[in-house]
Write an enzyme that holds these catalytic residues in place. Structure first.
Site: not given
Length: 212
Positions: A171, A185
């Site tokens: 991330d 995401d």
């Protein structure tokens, strides 16, 4: 998986609740809208089957694009950002900050890495299986985003440390006051929002429209 097929519906079969349905053009579905068969759906003509092939192509093209963007972005982040100080993009509002996330999207459920891996794999299988019933262009885009995002994070789960099916997702998008996330995401969330909007409009993946 059976529940997902119930929601998607099957072209050429009657509705379970016997409610009236129309095609996207607004015409009653079925050969005789006033009789028992009127609650069913109109069988797909040859031209519509060709349209289905195009929608399936759109689905996989969108999925491939989303997956490629996610994969490339993570490779760049690991090579150039991981282990370095965060990069400010919009002052304190948005930073690029590389982290490894063992949980689900936005860092939730870090103790259930294997479970989330299996869920992602199941989602991919369901979307691929239900693609054969797809006639709607907006649904093709929505499912393509879901498929590409799920593939992106599943790739991390399988190939990244600490091990197969337990890998940590990369991330790096860090808005102020919000969880750090990635492009996979984002694709999943955008696909989910689009599905909700299409459902509110009454549009089914097979191209028919509910008339409530």
């Amino acid at each position: 998986m059976a529940e997902a097929e119930r929601i998607i519906g099957t072209p050429g079969t009657p509705d379970d609740d016997g409610g009236e349905r129309t095609t996207a053009a607004g015409a009653p579905a079925g050969p005789d809208a006033s009789g028992p068969a009127g609650a069913g759906r109109e069988p797909a003509p040859a031209g519509r089957r060709t349209g289905r092939g195009r929608r399936i192509a759109v689905l996989f093209a969108v999925a491939a694009f989303a997956y490629a963007l996610d994969l490339i972005s993570k490779m760049l982040v690991v090579a150039r950002l991981e282990g370095h100080a965060p990069i400010r993009v919009v002052g304190d509002w948005l930073e690029l900050h590389a982290i490894r996330n063992p949980g689900a999207a936005f860092g939730f459920g870090a103790a259930f890495t294997v479970i989330f891996t299996l869920i992602a794999a199941a989602v991919i299988l369901v979307i691929i299986r239900l693609a054969r019933k797809l006639y709607s262009f907006p649904w093709a885009i929505a499912l393509g985003l879901l498929l590409g995002g799920a593939l992106g994070n599943l790739t991390d789960r399988i190939f990244r440390a600490p091990g197969i099916f337990e890998g940590e997702v990369v991330d790096f998008i860090a808005p102020q006051g919000f969880a750090v996330f990635n492009l996979a995401d984002s694709a999943i969330v955008c696909g989910g929002i689009l599905i909700v909007l299409l459902s509110f409009r009454g549009l089914d993946p097979d191209g028919t429209v509910h008339k409530d």
